[in-house]
Design an enzyme around this catalytic site. Structure first.
Site, PDB file in Angstrom:
ATOM      1  N   ASP A 163       0.872  -1.153   0.000  1.00 58.08           N
ATOM      2  CA  ASP A 163       0.000   0.000   0.000  1.00 58.08           C
ATOM      3  C   ASP A 163       0.927   1.225   0.000  1.00 58.08           C
ATOM      4  O   ASP A 163       2.099   1.109   0.362  1.00 58.08           O
ATOM      5  CB  ASP A 163      -0.838  -0.098   1.293  1.00 58.08           C
ATOM      6  CG  ASP A 163      -1.498   1.198   1.648  1.00 58.08           C
ATOM      7  OD1 ASP A 163      -2.259   1.695   0.811  1.00 58.08           O
ATOM      8  OD2 ASP A 163      -1.242   1.714   2.754  1.00 58.08           O
ATOM      9  N   ASP A 165      -0.010   5.103   1.029  1.00 52.14           N
ATOM     10  CA  ASP A 165      -0.206   5.991   2.193  1.00 52.14           C
ATOM     11  C   ASP A 165      -0.178   5.215   3.494  1.00 52.14           C
ATOM     12  O   ASP A 165      -0.930   4.248   3.664  1.00 52.14           O
ATOM     13  CB  ASP A 165      -1.567   6.714   2.082  1.00 52.14           C
ATOM     14  CG  ASP A 165      -1.524   7.857   1.093  1.00 52.14           C
ATOM     15  OD1 ASP A 165      -1.146   7.616  -0.057  1.00 52.14           O
ATOM     16  OD2 ASP A 165      -1.871   8.993   1.484  1.00 52.14           O
TER      17      ASP A 165
HETATM   18  P1  IMP Z   1      -3.294   4.076  -0.308  1.00 58.78           P
HETATM   19  O1  IMP Z   1      -3.284   4.022   1.171  1.00 58.78           O
HETATM   20  O2  IMP Z   1      -1.921   4.112  -0.902  1.00 58.78           O
HETATM   21  O3  IMP Z   1      -4.158   3.053  -0.942  1.00 58.78           O
HETATM   22  O4  IMP Z   1      -3.881   5.526  -0.700  1.00 58.78           O
HETATM   23  C1  IMP Z   1      -5.125   5.965  -0.227  1.00 58.78           C
HETATM   24  C2  IMP Z   1      -5.167   7.470  -0.252  1.00 58.78           C
HETATM   25  O5  IMP Z   1      -4.890   7.943  -1.572  1.00 58.78           O
HETATM   26  C3  IMP Z   1      -6.519   8.059   0.071  1.00 58.78           C
HETATM   27  O6  IMP Z   1      -6.748   8.136   1.454  1.00 58.78           O
HETATM   28  C4  IMP Z   1      -6.451   9.424  -0.598  1.00 58.78           C
HETATM   29  O7  IMP Z   1      -5.945  10.403   0.297  1.00 58.78           O
HETATM   30  C5  IMP Z   1      -5.471   9.238  -1.745  1.00 58.78           C
HETATM   31  N1  IMP Z   1      -6.113   9.271  -3.077  1.00 58.78           N
HETATM   32  C6  IMP Z   1      -5.759  10.110  -4.075  1.00 58.78           C
HETATM   33  N2  IMP Z   1      -6.482   9.854  -5.174  1.00 58.78           N
HETATM   34  C7  IMP Z   1      -7.321   8.854  -4.873  1.00 58.78           C
HETATM   35  C8  IMP Z   1      -8.314   8.147  -5.638  1.00 58.78           C
HETATM   36  O8  IMP Z   1      -8.560   8.421  -6.830  1.00 58.78           O
HETATM   37  N3  IMP Z   1      -8.977   7.148  -4.990  1.00 58.78           N
HETATM   38  C9  IMP Z   1      -8.717   6.834  -3.693  1.00 58.78           C
HETATM   39  N4  IMP Z   1      -7.788   7.442  -2.960  1.00 58.78           N
HETATM   40  C10 IMP Z   1      -7.090   8.461  -3.533  1.00 58.78           C
HETATM   41 MG    MG Z   2      -2.889   3.059   3.238  1.00 52.12          MG
END
Ligand code: IMP
Ligand code: MG
Length: 492
Positions: A163, A165
């Site tokens: 993942d 973020d």
């Molecule tokens: P992950 O944890 O890497 O999956 O990223 C999730 C985070 O990406 C979300 O909490 C958003 O802040 C950011 N984000 C930016 N663009 C999008 C999108 O198009 N869909 C969902 N999350 C997004």
């Molecule tokens: Mg995440």
């Protein structure tokens, strides 16, 4: 006001709870109260192992239900056996949890023991045998050649998916300076492992926007050097499973061809849920249901937020300098999940993910299960050769979906990811491990047995990972992908 049963506030979905960990905690409680945890906990963990073995054996058999399924109805798939007793003994040796008198094993400690056992299972040949129900990989259908095997002495997953973020960088930040984590990722590429960031963040194929979020990591790779083949084993899947990119020899991300021979969409057409099989009308209809639900949540709860629409996602994001309470974000997600469930017929069961991202709520077309399955099919890999590392494994999170197709490690911050990777390099017996500028003494200290878990719990968030976005060269709104003038501060 109508009092129809549909409107009553049943607690229909237990959320912010993990059934398995809660049940394990409960099972250990009795021994703790009787002050005999030291004597009985190893056998309790041994018992968990046996229940998991039975559950694995019965998976795919619709005529029987496992004991574990009865005890924990929300139980998922175990792709490997888990040496829980051995992992617990290692953990207890290091942290003396059984000597405590007032505080029993916590949720986070059990989570960390599960992570350790998953790493031990994947990195030790004894445990890594595939379960009987695992389907064969679709190598014949994959047009690309499978990645080369990791170096012979290194036993570990062939692909690690991450993942973005909160797993590689803090929520809403970018991967800036984190030499320790970057060095582990570099070592894994050097040892023949394929890495893929599978993130919900979607900016279509604007590769520079994804690269911006990985600035520090790509810079580290460039400084330390990788061959073209090693660099080509680093992938990024944006929008959960919508936009596939790969690193080139110049340490830049470039879009992987979608269609035609070798194209990732063409080669994975046999997977029912792959984007190549989605109909445009279903996508529009799903996004419209999600948009309506999130918009009405926004006005019902008077949230300081706005709803944005992308090609494959709808998001509810905070207004500048505002934060949204966790409870409200969970309410938005549970409402939209319920609306999508009710109207699933309108979009032909298109895969989707409705989740609380920590500061925002999103509905994406597609999910991480599809993203990881595509990578498995494209690269010709079995679930038992994979590991997904993420922070969102509650039912309002977006890593949850990956559980069905890959072994997983549940972390809470990039510091924990770093220690899991060090553990993999250590237990797997990595040969190329020490990056030129890393002092040998500090490395051996940092990977001593059990440090992964101890440091992870102490350093809930490594400050060096957290970035002040005003420091990034180009300032981008991570929600929309909009490039902002440096004076405008994006997100919170
Ligand atoms: P992950 O944890 O890497 O999956 O990223 C999730 C985070 O990406 C979300 O909490 C958003 O802040 C950011 N984000 C930016 N663009 C999008 C999108 O198009 N869909 C969902 N999350 C997004
Ligand atoms: Mg995440």
């Amino acid at each position: 006001m109508s009092f129809s049963s549909r409107r009553r506030n049943y607690m229909l979905t237990p959320h912010r709870r993990d059934g398995l960990i809660e049940w394990m905690k409960h099972m250990l409680q009795h021994s703790f109260v009787l002050d005999c945890l030291a004597q009985t906990a190893p056998t309790t963990f041994q018992h968990f192992e046996e229940l998991i073995d039975e559950h694995r054996m019965l998976e795919g058999d619709d005529t029987k239900i496992s004991k574990l399924q009865i005890l924990v109805p929300t139980i998922g798939t175990f792709h490997t056996p888990l040496p829980l007793c051995a992992a617990f003994l290692i953990y207890d040796e290091k942290y003396s949890v059984t000597s405590r008198r007032h505080v029993t094993l916590s949720f986070n400690e059990i989570r960390q023991i599960l992570n350790l056992s998953q790493v031990m299972a994947l990195c030790s040949p004894f445990h890594a045998s595939p379960p009987t129900h695992t389907p064969s990989p679709q190598i014949g259908l994959s047009i690309t050649s499978p990645p080369p095997s990791p170096l012979p002495s290194f036993t570990c997953p062939k692909i690690i998916t991450f993942d973005g973020d909160q797993t590689l960088y803090s929520d809403g930040s970018n991967f800036e300076s984190n030499p320790s984590l970057a060095s582990s990722l570099h070592s894994l590429l050097k040892n023949g492992i394929t890495l893929a960031v599978v993130t919900a963040a979607g900016y279509e194929y604007s590769t520079s926007k994804y690269a911006l979020r990985l600035t520090g990591l790509l810079k580290y790779f460039k400084e330390k050097g990788l061959t073209e083949e090693e660099a080509g084993r680093f992938y990024m899947f944006g929008g959960e499973c919508n936009y596939l990119m790969r690193m080139n020899g110049e340490y830049e991300l470039e879009a992987v061809k979608e269609n035609g021979p070798g194209g990732w969409i063409t080669s994975t057409k046999h997977l029912p849920d792959t984007p190549g099989n989605w109909s445009p009308t279903s996508i529009t209809s799903l996004l419209s249901v999600a948009h309506t639900s999130l918009t009405s949540s926004l006005s019902d709860m008077k949230l300081p937020a706005r709803v944005i629409l992308k090609k494959r996602a709808v998001g509810l994001i905070p207004l500048p300098s505002k934060t949204l309470p966790r409870e409200c974000l969970d309410e938005c997600v549970l409402r939209v999940q319920s609306a999508l469930h009710e109207k699933a017929g309108e979009f032909e069961n298109l895969p989707y993910c409705a989740f609380n991202g920590g500061t925002d709520a999103w509905v994406d077309v597609g999910n991480k299960r599809v993203g990881v399955e595509i990578l498995q099919a494209y690269l010709g890999l079995l679930p038992t050769q994979c590991l997904h590392i993420g922070d969102q494994f509650l039912n309002t999170g977006n890593d949850y979906a990956a559980r069905t197709c890959s072994p997983c490690a549940w972390i809470t911050c990039p510091g924990e990811t770093g220690y899991i990777l060090k553990k993999i390099l250590e237990i797997g017996g990595a040969t190329t491990m020490i990056s030129p500028t890393t002092p040998r003494s500090s490395l051996s200290k940092s990977i001593s047995l059990g440090d992964m878990t101890r440091r992870a719990s102490v350093e809930q968030c490594d400050p060096s990972v957290t970035s002040d976005r005003s420091r990034t060269e180009a300032v981008m709104d991570v929600y929309t992908g909009e490039i902002l003038p440096p004076s405008k501060k994006p997100k919170t």
